[in-house]
Design a protein around this motif. Structure first.
Motif, PDB file in Angstrom:
ATOM      1  N   UNK A   1       0.822  -1.216   0.000  1.00  0.00           N
ATOM      2  CA  UNK A   1       0.000   0.000   0.000  1.00  0.00           C
ATOM      3  C   UNK A   1       0.851   1.259   0.000  1.00  0.00           C
ATOM      4  N   UNK A   2       2.054   1.179   0.545  1.00  0.00           N
ATOM      5  CA  UNK A   2       2.914   2.368   0.579  1.00  0.00           C
ATOM      6  C   UNK A   2       3.283   2.839  -0.828  1.00  0.00           C
ATOM      7  N   UNK A   3       3.109   1.970  -1.828  1.00  0.00           N
ATOM      8  CA  UNK A   3       3.458   2.351  -3.198  1.00  0.00           C
ATOM      9  C   UNK A   3       2.235   2.826  -3.980  1.00  0.00           C
ATOM     10  N   UNK A   4       1.093   2.950  -3.304  1.00  0.00           N
ATOM     11  CA  UNK A   4      -0.151   3.246  -4.023  1.00  0.00           C
ATOM     12  C   UNK A   4      -0.785   4.590  -3.637  1.00  0.00           C
ATOM     13  N   UNK A   5       0.025   5.469  -3.048  1.00  0.00           N
ATOM     14  CA  UNK A   5      -0.546   6.747  -2.604  1.00  0.00           C
ATOM     15  C   UNK A   5      -1.156   7.543  -3.746  1.00  0.00           C
ATOM     16  N   UNK A   6      -0.508   7.504  -4.918  1.00  0.00           N
ATOM     17  CA  UNK A   6      -1.030   8.248  -6.072  1.00  0.00           C
ATOM     18  C   UNK A   6      -2.438   7.789  -6.427  1.00  0.00           C
TER      19      UNK A   6
END
Ligand code: GLU
Ligand code: ZN
Length: 306
Positions: free
Chosen positions: A86-91
């Motif tokens: 999830x940390x890579x999906x902020x966008x």
């Protein structure tokens, strides 16, 4: 006149998942959730995905993500595809928040947890019409179609207290962190998850998640909430109460016990088998109907910031 066949709705291929938070190592309760969701997916020839829910850095334990993945592998729980972080999906979360805002589904709220607690624990819509801007505020969803009940394939029909169903809930916190309910729904939606199998501690947020699927115009998955492993004093096993981490050197006793806990009646001699044999036995014999469950009562206990 020729009769027209009623079109059958396309059934989506089964995709399940396990979505641990890296706040600590997996314990027996997490193994039950992982194994239950895995067996439910594999016994339906479905896919089983793993997602690391690392959206709350202050609650993370260094090294937990890798340890969790190694623990799953050691227990024979092999996932499909790449692990989602999830940390890579902020966008993506920002994009969804933006869309909800433009559609009038959310507004900004400056109420503090303390104010909400002082007002009885439920947020009463204080900032709904104030037209506040984002800075220093939480994003709240405007509940227009509250969900008062839903079906759980194991627990049956779950009724939801009106105060919980109708509350405008947070999808982005005042401190800027994304709320669990937002991230979990966006990810499950984007991965095409058809059924969510997880612990019964997550029964309560389900209504909010259903409301969010509906606002996003996405198909709502099916739900299965598994019984929780509790300590002798009745408290659930959790990282907060320091449930012991699963052993990595000898995993078979825990695996056999998790099958037993899930009501699958593993034969005693299976305890001497290999991990692969235990998993194969579990897939071949899995019956959701055998999983024990008690009627579950939702209290509507509020967690304003999650
Ligand atoms: N990350 C959540 C937890 O570890 C589970 C989320 C879910 O399965 O919906 O409690
Ligand atoms: Zn407010």
């Amino acid at each position: 006149m020729p009769t027209t066949a009623t079109p059958t709705p396309p059934t989506r291929p089964y995709i399940g998942r396990f979505a641990p938070s890296p706040s600590g190592p997996l314990h027996f309760g997490s193994l039950v959730a992982a194994l239950g969701s895995f067996l439910q997916a594999r016994s339906r020839q479905g896919k089983w995905l793993v997602r690391i829910e690392d959206i709350d850095p202050p609650r993370e334990m260094a090294g937990a993500s890798d340890l969790i993945l190694r623990t799953l592998e050691a227990h024979g729980l092999e996932w499909d595809g790449e692990v989602v972080y999830q940390s890579l999906r902020h966008g993506r979360y920002d994009e969804i928040i933006e869309g909800l805002y433009r559609a009038g589904h959310l507004y900004w709220c400056r109420c503090t947890r303390r104010e909400i607690m002082a007002a009885g624990g439920f947020y009463g819509g204080h900032c709904r019409e104030l037209g506040l801007s984002a800075s220093g505020c939480a994003a709240r969803l405007r509940q227009r179609q509250p969900v008062y009940h839903f079906e759980d394939a194991l627990q049956g029909r779950i009724s939801v207290p009106a105060a919980l169903a109708e509350e405008d809930f947070i999808i982005r916190r005042r401190d800027g962190l994304y709320a669990y309910n937002l991230a979990v729904v966006v990810d499950d939606m984007d991965c095409g998850i058809t059924e969510i199998v997880r612990g019964a501690d997550l029964l309560e947020p389900t209504v909010r998640q259903i409301a969010l699927y509906q606002m996003l115009g996405a198909p709502v998955p099916a739900w299965v909430h598994l019984p929780l492993a509790v300590l002798a004093d009745g408290h659930k096993l959790s990282k907060q109460n320091h449930a012991p981490a699963l052993a990595l050197d000898e995993v078979r006793p825990a695996l056999w016990q998790a099958l037993a806990f899930l009501g699958q009646n593993p034969p005693p001699e299976l305890a001497e088998g290999t991990v692969a044999q235990m998993i194969a036995w579990g897939i071949a014999h899995w019956q959701l109907a055998r999983v024990p469950h008690q009627p579950t009562i939702l209290f509507g206990g509020n967690k304003p910031d999650t």
